[in-house]
Design a protein around this motif. Structure first.
Motif, PDB file in Angstrom:
ATOM      1  N   VAL A 103     -31.580  27.970 -89.556  1.00 43.40           N
ATOM      2  CA  VAL A 103     -32.406  27.676 -90.726  1.00 43.40           C
ATOM      3  C   VAL A 103     -31.783  28.224 -92.005  1.00 43.40           C
ATOM      4  O   VAL A 103     -31.684  27.518 -93.021  1.00 43.40           O
ATOM      5  N   GLU A 104     -31.319  29.458 -91.986  1.00 36.99           N
ATOM      6  CA  GLU A 104     -30.747  30.062 -93.195  1.00 36.99           C
ATOM      7  C   GLU A 104     -29.462  29.331 -93.580  1.00 36.99           C
ATOM      8  O   GLU A 104     -29.193  29.123 -94.765  1.00 36.99           O
ATOM      9  N   ALA A 105     -28.685  28.951 -92.573  1.00 38.81           N
ATOM     10  CA  ALA A 105     -27.450  28.221 -92.862  1.00 38.81           C
ATOM     11  C   ALA A 105     -27.767  26.884 -93.527  1.00 38.81           C
ATOM     12  O   ALA A 105     -27.111  26.483 -94.500  1.00 38.81           O
ATOM     13  N   GLY A 106     -28.768  26.172 -93.003  1.00 35.37           N
ATOM     14  CA  GLY A 106     -29.140  24.887 -93.599  1.00 35.37           C
ATOM     15  C   GLY A 106     -29.540  25.050 -95.059  1.00 35.37           C
ATOM     16  O   GLY A 106     -29.134  24.272 -95.929  1.00 35.37           O
ATOM     17  N   ARG A 107     -30.326  26.071 -95.332  1.00 38.80           N
ATOM     18  CA  ARG A 107     -30.745  26.333 -96.718  1.00 38.80           C
ATOM     19  C   ARG A 107     -29.516  26.641 -97.583  1.00 38.80           C
ATOM     20  O   ARG A 107     -29.416  26.176 -98.723  1.00 38.80           O
TER      21      ARG A 107
ATOM     22  N   GLU B 130     -26.376  24.291 -83.061  1.00 37.83           N
ATOM     23  CA  GLU B 130     -25.604  24.652 -84.245  1.00 37.83           C
ATOM     24  C   GLU B 130     -25.682  23.496 -85.238  1.00 37.83           C
ATOM     25  O   GLU B 130     -26.176  22.420 -84.908  1.00 37.83           O
ATOM     26  N   LEU B 131     -25.211  23.732 -86.461  1.00 40.14           N
ATOM     27  CA  LEU B 131     -25.142  22.656 -87.442  1.00 40.14           C
ATOM     28  C   LEU B 131     -23.706  22.141 -87.527  1.00 40.14           C
ATOM     29  O   LEU B 131     -22.761  22.926 -87.576  1.00 40.14           O
ATOM     30  N   CYS B 132     -23.561  20.824 -87.532  1.00 41.83           N
ATOM     31  CA  CYS B 132     -22.285  20.185 -87.825  1.00 41.83           C
ATOM     32  C   CYS B 132     -22.463  19.496 -89.168  1.00 41.83           C
ATOM     33  O   CYS B 132     -23.416  18.734 -89.350  1.00 41.83           O
TER      34      CYS B 132
ATOM     35  N   ALA C 208     -25.540  33.652 -95.032  1.00 44.44           N
ATOM     36  CA  ALA C 208     -26.593  33.226 -94.102  1.00 44.44           C
ATOM     37  C   ALA C 208     -26.426  33.882 -92.734  1.00 44.44           C
ATOM     38  O   ALA C 208     -27.241  33.668 -91.838  1.00 44.44           O
ATOM     39  N   GLY C 209     -25.353  34.670 -92.571  1.00 46.70           N
ATOM     40  CA  GLY C 209     -25.204  35.443 -91.340  1.00 46.70           C
ATOM     41  C   GLY C 209     -24.634  34.677 -90.169  1.00 46.70           C
ATOM     42  O   GLY C 209     -24.876  35.044 -89.012  1.00 46.70           O
ATOM     43  N   VAL C 210     -23.877  33.617 -90.446  1.00 44.41           N
ATOM     44  CA  VAL C 210     -23.313  32.853 -89.333  1.00 44.41           C
ATOM     45  C   VAL C 210     -21.881  32.451 -89.682  1.00 44.41           C
ATOM     46  O   VAL C 210     -21.557  32.243 -90.845  1.00 44.41           O
TER      47      VAL C 210
END
Lengths: 326, 326
Positions: free
Chosen positions: B201-205, B269-271, B289-291
Motif C-alpha cells: 500500500v505505501e509503495a503504491g501511494r 508485489e507491485l509490477c 515506502a520501506g520496500v
C-alpha cells in the motif's frame, strides 16, 4: 473456458455509466462520487442450496442476487449506482453464465447500474454482490430513527414468496399439515414473487424526508421490524389482520396466510415508520412511486414487536422466520 | 449460535472511522467520500480448497482475504478506507470466526480500514471481500498507461509463495521431479510469504506521479505484466535473471527458482513501469515506502511479454501460472 474468457464475456455484456472512470479490466474500478452525496454500500451473498435450490434457472439466480442488494439500497433511500460481482462456479460454463447475466444485467439495466468489477473463481456455486448507491448527505433512511407515535407502514404485499417456498416443498406449511392444493396459475404467481422480487427503489427514494425509519423485509416482517425497534429504542404493535396480501395468497392459504406474511421473509418490500400527520403525503409519494402502501401498526414506548389479531388478542406465529444458522 | 450473534461478534470487534457515517447494523453502510477524490473499488473471493487448503489456520485465511484486496488497491495507488465482508461458513463456529477476525481485523487495523458491512451465511467456506479506497482525482495508477521506453520494475521479491506451494505438495515443482529437501527454517520463511502476504500500500501511494502503469502480481509476473501490455498496447522484455529473489528461495530452489518467480503468482508485489529519467526518484520513493525496487526489463513496441535468460536467449517457463478454470 478460462477465467479470463469468463471475465471477457461479462465485460462485453456489462453496461457502463459516465461516472465510471475505469470499469472492469484493471485491478480495481475508479468511480466518481458527486459532491453533496454519501456513498451507500451493502453486500449480500446467495449460496446454492441455502438461498436458492441448486436447480434454479441461472437468470433467476442472477436477478435475485442483485435484487436482494438493491432492496437494501432502497431501504436507505439510495439511488443505485454501481455493483461488483464475485461469482464462484463449479465449472466455467459459458451457457450458465450467459443465462445468469440475462437476469443480473437485465435488472441492473432497469435501474441504470453499472457492473464495475469483481472476480470469477472456481468453487461451489455462490454469488457475492456488493451494491453501491448514492444518497443526499444526511438524508438516508435508517433503522434507528423510529419515534413513538409513528405509523408503521409496509409497501406492496407480504407472504407470496414464503407461500411459494411452502408450495415448492422447501419449508413446511404453518399448519404443520400438507401444503394446500393450489391451481397452477396461482402457484405460478406466487413463485414469480420468490423468483423475481422487485426491489422498491423508487419507493425508497420517494420516502426521503417523509419516513423516519426504514428496513427491507427479507428475514420476515416481525424480525425486520424488530431490528428497527431495537436500533431505535422503541416498541411496535402490528395488526396481523392488516397485513396486505395478494389475491393469489388469499386464494392459496386463506387464514393460514398470516404466519407466512408475518414471518416468512423474502418479500423485499419496505417496512417504514412515519408520523401520522404525513399519512396523505406518504400515500401520495408511494402512489407516484407505483406501489401500494398499507398502515399495519404503530410505534410505541417500550421494546419488541407485539402482534395482535383482529380481536386485539396477542398473536403468535406458527412459522419460523428464515435463520441461516438456526 | 445464530446469524445475528455472529454479526454481533464481528461488530463488537470491528473498528470504525470518522468517515463511516453509519456502519454495521443497518441495511447498508453510509460512507463519506471527500471532495477531490475518486472511489476505488475491488472485489476478490477466496474459496476453501481452491485458494487455500481447507485446513488453513483461520487467522491466515482472514489476513490473506483482506491482503489480496488491499494489494489491488495498492496497485491503483489508493489509500484503503473501508471494506465489506461476506462470509459463508459451513457452521456457525464462534471459535473459527474469532481466529479469522484476528487475521482480518489485524490487517485492517494496520491500514486504518473500517469493516463497514457485509453478511454471514451458511455455505461452503468462502470469503468474499470488497475493499474500497480513495485516490486523488485523476491520479490513480492504471494498467493501460505503460509507454514504450519505460523501465519495468517490481517491488520486493518474487517466487516465495509459489515455492511454499511446491514444498507443501500443492503444486508440482518446475523441474517435474520431487520437491527439494529444504531446512525447516527456510521452508517456514517461504510459507510465511504464502500465509501472510504484505500488500504494498505505501509503495503504491509513493508511486503516484512517478509510475506510468501498475499491476499487482497475483496471477504470476509474466501473466500480470501481460495484462499491462495488452491494456497499454505495448510489449515488454523481461530479464529472468534480474528477478529479485529472497535468500530463502535461492537456498531452496537454486536455478529452478526462475520459473517460480516468473509464473508462480501469489506474490502480491507491485509490477510497474516508469520512465528511465525517473529511476532515482522511483528508487527514493520506494525506499521511503520501506520496500526494495528492482528494474527487471523495459516496455517495447509490439505486443506480449518476451522473457530472456542471462545470455539474452528466449526463456520459456516450465511452471504454469495460476488459472482458476484451467
Amino acid at each position: 473456458m478460462a477465467e479470463f474468457d469468463l471475465i471477457e464475456l461479462i465485460r462485453n455484456r456489462a453496461a457502463t455509466r459516465n461516472d465510471v472512470v475505469l470499469g472492469i479490466g484493471d485491478d480495481a474500478a475508479l468511480l466518481h462520487v458527486p459532491a453533496g452525496h454519501e456513498l451507500v454500500v451493502t453486500a449480500d451473498t446467495l449460496n446454492a442450496g441455502v438461498h436458492f435450490p441448486g436447480d434454479t434457472a441461472p437468470a433467476d439466480v442472477g436477478w435475485k442476487a442483485l435484487a436482494a442488494n438493491l432492496s437494501d439500497l432502497a431501504s436507505m433511500g439510495a439511488r443505485p449506482a454501481w455493483c461488483t460481482l464475485s461469482l464462484s462456479l463449479p465449472q466455467a460454463d459459458a451457457g450458465w453464465l450467459d443465462g445468469f447475466l440475462d437476469g443480473f444485467l437485465g435488472l441492473a439495466e432497469a435501474h441504470g447500474i453499472a457492473l464495475a468489477g469483481g472476480d470469477t473463481t472456481r468453487g461451489p456455486l455462490s454469488v457475492a454482490v456488493t451494491a453501491m448507491g448514492l444518497v443526499e448527505t444526511g438524508a438516508a433512511l435508517r433503522r434507528d430513527r423510529a419515534r413513538v407515535g409513528d405509523d408503521v407502514w409496509v409497501t406492496g404485499t407480504l407472504g407470496d414468496a414464503a407461500a411459494a417456498l411452502v408450495l415448492g416443498g422447501h419449508v413446511p406449511p404453518p399448519s404443520g399439515a400438507a401444503p394446500p392444493a393450489v391451481a397452477a396459475a396461482i402457484a405460478a404467481q406466487l413463485a414469480d414473487r420468490l423468483r423475481r422480487p422487485t426491489p422498491r427503489v423508487e419507493a425508497g427514494r420517494a420516502l426521503l424526508g417523509l419516513a423516519h425509519a426504514c428496513v427491507d423485509v427479507s428475514d420476515g416482517l416481525l424480525a425486520d421490524l424488530g431490528h428497527v425497534c431495537r436500533r431505535s429504542g422503541v416498541g411496535a404493535e402490528v395488526a396481523i389482520d392488516a397485513l396486505p396480501a395478494s389475491a393469489a395468497l388469499r386464494a392459496a392459504f386463506g387464514e393460514q396466510r398470516h404466519a407466512l406474511q408475518a414471518a416468512g421473509g423474502d418479500d423485499y418490500e419496505l417496512c417504514f415508520t412515519a408520523p401520522p400527520m404525513l399519512r396523505e403525503a406518504v400515500a401520495l409519494a408511494l402512489e407516484q412511486a407505483g406501489v401500494d402502501g398499507t398502515r399495519i401498526g404503530r410505534i410505541v414506548a417500550g421494546a419488541g414487536v407485539r402482534a395482535v389479531d383482529a380481536q386485539g388478542a396477542p398473536w403468535q406465529s406458527t412459522h419460523a422466520g428464515y435463520e441461516h444458522f438456526g
